[in-house]
Design an enzyme around this catalytic site. Structure first.
Site, short mmCIF file in Angstrom:
data_model
loop_
_atom_site.label_atom_id
_atom_site.label_comp_id
_atom_site.label_asym_id
_atom_site.label_seq_id
_atom_site.Cartn_x
_atom_site.Cartn_y
_atom_site.Cartn_z
N CYS A 29 5.96 6.21 2.69
CA CYS A 29 6.19 7.51 3.32
C CYS A 29 7.31 8.22 2.56
O CYS A 29 7.95 7.63 1.69
CB CYS A 29 6.62 7.33 4.77
N ARG A 68 3.84 11.26 -1.31
CA ARG A 68 4.06 9.87 -0.88
C ARG A 68 3.24 9.51 0.36
O ARG A 68 3.19 8.35 0.76
CB ARG A 68 5.55 9.66 -0.57
N TRP A 94 2.54 8.02 5.60
CA TRP A 94 1.31 7.36 5.17
C TRP A 94 1.14 6.18 6.12
O TRP A 94 1.92 5.24 6.09
CB TRP A 94 1.44 6.90 3.72
N GLY A 103 8.09 1.86 5.27
CA GLY A 103 7.95 0.41 5.08
C GLY A 103 7.15 -0.21 6.21
O GLY A 103 6.44 0.48 6.93
N GLU A 117 -10.76 7.95 -8.20
CA GLU A 117 -9.65 8.23 -7.28
C GLU A 117 -9.51 9.71 -6.93
O GLU A 117 -9.08 10.04 -5.83
CB GLU A 117 -8.32 7.62 -7.75
N HIS A 155 -25.57 -7.92 -19.79
CA HIS A 155 -25.50 -9.05 -18.86
C HIS A 155 -25.62 -8.61 -17.39
O HIS A 155 -25.25 -9.37 -16.50
CB HIS A 155 -24.20 -9.84 -19.08
N LYS A 173 1.33 7.86 -3.86
CA LYS A 173 1.83 7.74 -5.22
C LYS A 173 2.52 6.40 -5.46
O LYS A 173 2.28 5.76 -6.46
CB LYS A 173 2.80 8.90 -5.51
#
Ligand code: AGP
Length: 609
Positions: free
Chosen positions: A2, A27, A74, A101, A489, A505, A604
């Protein structure tokens, strides 16, 4: 994961915090909030979604005050809604707290606090800390935070304030970064420097395991036991507008276009041209150690890991050292064998990636010599490594890494030459040749940037496809991986990177008229083999986009499109072939209308495991 910003002074806290949050939105952007001390009341405004939603809330219900904290989230625990947005309050409403965190033992702590009568208003791990501090509070906020942290296991960067102790921010860190910006009669706190760089260039990094008390005039730091630390000030020379978009539509595009200058900054002052030697001031690797090395281990995540794969070729071919490349997230789970003759190289743009940091710690514990290649001065990984090569790319804001990657590659070239010369593996003639090619790169990158219109048109032809394959051989296999990562992304298109020789393969079964294949095909020792792979794709009705430095009628005939780039040394060529990958992914994403700088579900800096 965050973003945190704090302010104490005499200015408008709401304005300063909102400015800071906008710069930290990369972030995390699930929700945002701020708390400002208005008179004797802590006023909180929060909103789900991006900072723009919080702006709306504030414009309808403004707060006036000169100290406060802000947060952009986040989500890790609890849904991304308003209730779970930070700041979180204690039961009295006099204490607010923002956190970056994860608190691992929050369930146990929550049960204990609920049993003691605390009322929780969210599903988050963070709120538990607010109540734990409340539980320990006896008119000394720093002491209460210290006591609370002793009961917490996990990672955190915290800012706490209490209306009974106005003019004081308590900050703490174990894991995610936090810096203090020093102003004149005002102080700032932030997860990252660009958030407050337009207010000050004077910064102090909060160390791991420290608590700080920040007022408008002072910042003091102690460890969890209360032992004081002398603060070390760092002067940041980045221009604040370097951290802004500078006229480009997106940070990512700006950062792509900054690569000529970024590469020039990376190599500047790091060589003796006549001797063909490289000097790396902060590397701190004694000659005796370099001579005794028997292997090298590169640890990194994501794009930085792709740089590591190129680094493997460079270290083995230019420095003659057996090299392996490891995912930071996997490394410590398999008891890797390391010793004092191992050189560990950590690669990280942010210097804060939790998995790479954990790998660095594993290497240190097992007696390897650890150096890192990093973009952020003073970040955690640089501080836990004995030597560092800074990429000097300037702040990278777009979630998709671009200039950090190519400057990492340039650093790996420098490091390989440095070690190769010290070990007598590389002649001065060969080294000078490589350095000459390195000096030419900024100009060659400019040339590739000049192809942007052509690449944009190509994106227009291909952006509707749902799957892409990226193929390369040798030193270009990592660029195939990087090209595929860039596309997925930011455009959310499924893309896979593969070594071209592996196609037969399995992946060849995917080839049909709906599968565009991007080939990295510069003229090198495996060019003919790549050409044969292109023919195999065409024979099965696939479409081919080729990136090459070679005028070849066969390639022109086989490929549906060829992006022609300048020629350089084969070991430096990945730096150039990366550019069309970045521009193609960028323009596909723009055409698809995605959020290029803040793609969904990503952040990020990944500071949690
Ligand atoms: C790249 O575009 C990604 N955003 C991601 O893979 C990134 O490279 C990775 O998370 C590692 O970050 P770092 O370089 O800051 O350690």
């Amino acid at each position: 994961m965050c973003g945190i910003v704090g302010y104490v002074g005499s200015g408008s806290a709401s304005k300063i915090l909102m400015d800071g949050l906008r710069k930290l939105e990369y972030r995390g952007y699930d929700s945002a909030g701020l708390a400002v001390l208005e008179g004797t009341d802590l006023q909180v405004r929060r909103s789900a979604g991006k900072i723009s939603s919080l702006e709306k809330v504030l414009s309808e219900d403004p707060i006036d005050g000169s100290m406060g904290v802000g947060h952009t989230r986040w989500a890790t625990h609890g849904r991304p809604n308003e209730e779970n947005a930070h700041p979180h309050r204690d039961c009295t409403g006099k204490l607010v707290l923002v956190h970056n965190g994860i608190i691992e033992n929050y369930r146990d702590l929550r049960d204990e606090l609920l049993a003691k009568g605390h009322k929780m208003a969210s599903e988050t791990d963070t709120e538990v800390i607010a109540h734990l501090v409340e539980e320990n509070y006896t008119q000394d906020l720093a002491e209460a935070v210290r006591e609370a942290l002793k009961k917490i296991s996990g990672v955190y960067a915290l800012v706490v304030l209490h209306s009974d102790e106005p003019g004081k921010l308590i900050i703490a860190r174990s894991g995610p970064p936090l810096v203090v910006g020093i102003g004149s009669g005002e102080m700032f706190v932030a997860s990252d420097i660009p958030a407050v760089l337009h207010h000050t260039r004077r910064f102090i990094y909060l160390n791991e395991g420290e608590i700080g008390v920040v007022t408008s005039e002072t910042a003091t730091f102690t460890d969890l036991e209360g032992k004081a630390r002398e603060a070390e000030e760092v002067n940041i020379t980045w221009d604040p507008i370097m951290a802004e978009k500078g006229g480009y539509k997106h940070f990512m595009l700006k950062e792509i276009h900054e690569q000529p200058e970024a590469i020039a900054d990376t190599i500047r002052g790091r060589f003796f041209e006549d001797e063909g030697d490289v000097q790396l001031d902060d590397l701190e690797l004694p000659d005796s150690l370099i001579q005794d090395l028997d292997r090298c281990v590169i640890v990194a995540c994501g794009t930085s890991w792709h740089a590591g794969l190129v680094g493997q070729f460079l270290m083995e071919n230019l420095a003659g050292i057996p090299t392996s490349v490891e995912y930071g997230s996997e490394f410590r789970y398999r008891n890797p064998v390391l010793n004092d003759r191992t050189l560990a190289i950590a690669i990280s743009q942010s210097g804060e990636t939790a998995d790479t940091l954990a790998a660095v710690r594993e290497c240190n514990e097992k007696g390897a010599s650890v150096v890192c290649i990093c973009n952020v001065v003073g970040s955690m990984i640089t501080r836990e490594s004995s030597g560092v090569i800074y990429t000097h790319a300037g702040p990278e804001i777009g979630v998709a890494s671009t200039k950090a990657f190519t400057t990492q590659l340039a650093c790996l070239v420098l490091l390989s030459i440095f070690i190769g010369r010290k070990r007598g593996v590389l002649t001065s003639d060969r080294s000078r040749e490589l350095l000459d090619h390195l000096f030419a790169l900024p100009h060659q990158i400019e040339e590739i940037l000049g192809l942007e219109k052509e690449i944009e048109e190509l994106a227009g032809r291909f952006y509707r496809y749902s799957n892409f394959l990226y193929l390369g051989r040798g030193v270009h296999y990592p660029i195939a991986l990087e090209g595929a990562l860039k596309l997925k992304e930011i455009s959310y298109i499924h893309a896979e990177g593969y070594p071209a020789g592996e196609m037969k393969h399995g992946p060849i079964a995917l080839i049909d008229e709906n599968m565009p294949v991007v080939f990295l095909a510069p003229r090198n020792s495996v060019y003919e083999k790549v050409l044969a792979n292109i023919e195999e794709v065409k024979a099965r009705g696939g479409m081919v986009i080729a990136v090459s430095d070679h005028e070849d009628p066969i390639l022109a005939e086989q490929a549906d499109a060829v992006i022609k780039i300048p020629r350089t040394d084969p070991y430096l060529s990945p730096i150039l072939t990366t550019l069309p990958m970045q521009l193609f992914a960028y323009h596909v994403a723009v055409l698809k209308g995605t959020d290029v700088d803040q793609p969904r579900n990503l952040a990020k800096s990944v500071t949690v495991e």
